[in-house]
Design a protein around this motif. Structure first.
Motif, PDB file in Angstrom:
ATOM      1  N   LEU A  70      16.183 -36.427  23.928  1.00 48.35           N
ATOM      2  CA  LEU A  70      15.082 -36.514  22.975  1.00 48.35           C
ATOM      3  C   LEU A  70      14.771 -35.141  22.384  1.00 48.35           C
ATOM      4  N   GLY A  71      14.817 -34.101  23.222  1.00 46.54           N
ATOM      5  CA  GLY A  71      14.561 -32.755  22.709  1.00 46.54           C
ATOM      6  C   GLY A  71      15.534 -32.375  21.605  1.00 46.54           C
ATOM      7  N   LYS A  72      16.796 -32.702  21.798  1.00 49.40           N
ATOM      8  CA  LYS A  72      17.809 -32.422  20.776  1.00 49.40           C
ATOM      9  C   LYS A  72      17.507 -33.196  19.499  1.00 49.40           C
ATOM     10  N   THR A  73      17.121 -34.468  19.658  1.00 49.23           N
ATOM     11  CA  THR A  73      16.835 -35.301  18.492  1.00 49.23           C
ATOM     12  C   THR A  73      15.612 -34.795  17.735  1.00 49.23           C
ATOM     13  N   LEU A  74      14.598 -34.317  18.452  1.00 47.66           N
ATOM     14  CA  LEU A  74      13.421 -33.757  17.795  1.00 47.66           C
ATOM     15  C   LEU A  74      13.795 -32.551  16.936  1.00 47.66           C
ATOM     16  N   ALA A  80      10.560 -31.104  15.557  1.00 45.75           N
ATOM     17  CA  ALA A  80      10.321 -29.859  16.298  1.00 45.75           C
ATOM     18  C   ALA A  80      10.749 -28.670  15.434  1.00 45.75           C
ATOM     19  N   ALA A  81      10.046 -27.560  15.551  1.00 50.44           N
ATOM     20  CA  ALA A  81      10.386 -26.345  14.806  1.00 50.44           C
ATOM     21  C   ALA A  81      11.744 -25.817  15.252  1.00 50.44           C
ATOM     22  N   THR A  82      12.421 -25.102  14.368  1.00 46.81           N
ATOM     23  CA  THR A  82      13.773 -24.626  14.671  1.00 46.81           C
ATOM     24  C   THR A  82      13.812 -23.661  15.849  1.00 46.81           C
ATOM     25  N   ASP A  83      12.735 -22.903  16.050  1.00 49.57           N
ATOM     26  CA  ASP A  83      12.714 -21.939  17.149  1.00 49.57           C
ATOM     27  C   ASP A  83      12.027 -22.490  18.396  1.00 49.57           C
ATOM     28  N   ALA A  84      11.747 -23.802  18.404  1.00 46.58           N
ATOM     29  CA  ALA A  84      10.991 -24.391  19.511  1.00 46.58           C
ATOM     30  C   ALA A  84      11.763 -24.331  20.826  1.00 46.58           C
ATOM     31  N   TRP A  85      13.104 -24.437  20.748  1.00 52.66           N
ATOM     32  CA  TRP A  85      13.912 -24.441  21.975  1.00 52.66           C
ATOM     33  C   TRP A  85      13.786 -23.126  22.732  1.00 52.66           C
ATOM     34  N   CYS A  86      13.870 -22.032  21.993  1.00 52.83           N
ATOM     35  CA  CYS A  86      13.738 -20.714  22.637  1.00 52.83           C
ATOM     36  C   CYS A  86      12.304 -20.487  23.110  1.00 52.83           C
ATOM     37  N   GLN A  87      11.328 -20.912  22.310  1.00 49.04           N
ATOM     38  CA  GLN A  87       9.933 -20.735  22.710  1.00 49.04           C
ATOM     39  C   GLN A  87       9.593 -21.544  23.955  1.00 49.04           C
TER      40      GLN A  87
END
Length: 362
Positions: A70-74, A80-87
């Motif tokens: 789901l995180g990948k799909t967001l 989800a914002a483009t930098d959300a994964w790193c944040q």
């Protein structure tokens, strides 16, 4: 012991060597005693390894695969914002939580929360007695569900009296537009629910010898005459034409607001869920009300609600709103959040109307 390193230790390694050693080598000739290094076998040597670069915290989390999907799909869908994964520190659970939080704030969450106390949750199972957070039973289906922490509160009487002075059919029109628009997305408890409750109580007491002494709430008396079936609601086009004749700014704001609320509510529809997904909810109670609409403070409608609320949680209630989505499908996720956006616009406009009406309450 985990984390410790042991040197090689074989108690039989030196057995043959000891047997061949000369006696004088095993004796301390000066003290006439056996030398200790010849009598005591060498022991095991343990050392504590360095803990540098070793993580100090480990987590065991159920549903990790579903959360990562789901995180990948967001991210792919743009929710989800483009930098959300790193944040989020590359934590899919934190990514999902922060994305939902940011999305709600961006769609009027703070304004809505001032009058409608709703909570958004993401679950993979609608079973009210199940354990969230575990692995999904099968497929990618998940659900955004909306539930109230407590019911909001609005007093309609003062505003209805102002509207009646403009046109005798305007109060029933306003009430119909306001409650219908909100009821499409969440449950509103009003005089009709209170009437049903009184009828239910009356049936219960019919077979009770002491039932005649029980005083039931007088909901009819608490309901304004303008809502008792004498008038039919106006068409929205007629309300728009009538708006041009209104000079009172507050009344104009209320009429404009309820028309905007009705229009916002029609921009989307409650999504359907499959029969298999709904099956766990078959024994659930009705959704708990997200809003209590009364005509005067502490009137009979409010009394019925207070009495009925005591049993609303005896069984787990059904969520007010269920929005299904496929966690691995970007289009499905976008569609789910579009539906949720429509609902948020309705709640935000509803909260504005509630504020306007409550300003008239003494």
């Amino acid at each position: 012991m985990f984390g410790l390193e042991a040197g090689k230790c074989d108690p039989f390694t030196g057995a043959g060597q000891w047997a061949t050693k000369r006696t004088e080598q095993l004796l301390d000739t000066t003290a006439k005693l056996a030398a200790p290094n010849g009598l005591i076998a060498p022991g095991c040597h343990w050392s504590v390894p360095s803990l540098e670069a070793i993580p100090t915290e480990y987590q065991f989390l159920g549903g990790l695969d579903a959360a990562a999907r789901l995180g990948k799909t967001l991210l792919v869908s743009g929710i989800a914002a483009t930098d959300a994964w790193c944040q989020a520190g590359r934590d899919p659970f934190r990514l999902i939580h922060q994305t939902l939080k940011n999305w709600i704030e961006a769609h009027g969450g703070q304004e809505i929360d001032s009058d409608l106390f709703l909570r958004l949750r993401l679950v993979s199972d609608l079973d009210p007695y199940g354990q969230d957070g575990g692995e999904q039973k099968g497929g990618d289906e998940m659900y955004l569900i909306l539930e109230p922490d407590s019911a909001g509160y609005v007093v309609l009487g003062p505003m209805l009296r102002l509207l009646e002075a403009v046109h005798p059919r305007l109060p029933v029109t306003f009430f119909d537009l306001f409650t219908h628009a909100l009821n499409r997305w969440v449950r509103v408890y009003d005089y009709r629910d209170a009437t049903d409750r009184v009828e239910q109580l009356r049936e219960w007491y019919e077979g009770d010898p002491e039932g005649e002494t029980v005083e039931l709430p007088d909901v009819d008396r608490a309901t304004p005459k303008c809502l008792r079936g004498k008038w039919n609601p106006l068409k929205e086009r007629s309300v728009e034409q009538l708006l041009g004749t209104v000079r009172n700014r507050k009344i104009r704001a209320v009429i404009e607001g309820v028309l905007e609320l009705s229009a916002a509510s029609r921009k989307g529809a409650r999504p359907d869920i499959t029969e298999s997904a709904r099956e766990p909810l078959m024994d659930s109670n009705l959704p708990v009300p997200a809003l209590l609409a009364v005509f005067e403070k502490h009137d009979a409608i409010e009394g019925c609600f207070d009495e009925e609320a005591q049993g609303m949680l005896e069984c787990a209630p059904e969520p007010n709103l269920i929005v299904p989505l496929q966690s691995g499908d970007a289009e499905s996720v976008r569609a789910a959040f579009q539906t949720l956006e429509v609902a948020c616009n309705v709640f935000r406009q509803g909260a504005r109307l509630i504020k306007l009406m409550m300003e008239l309450v003494q």
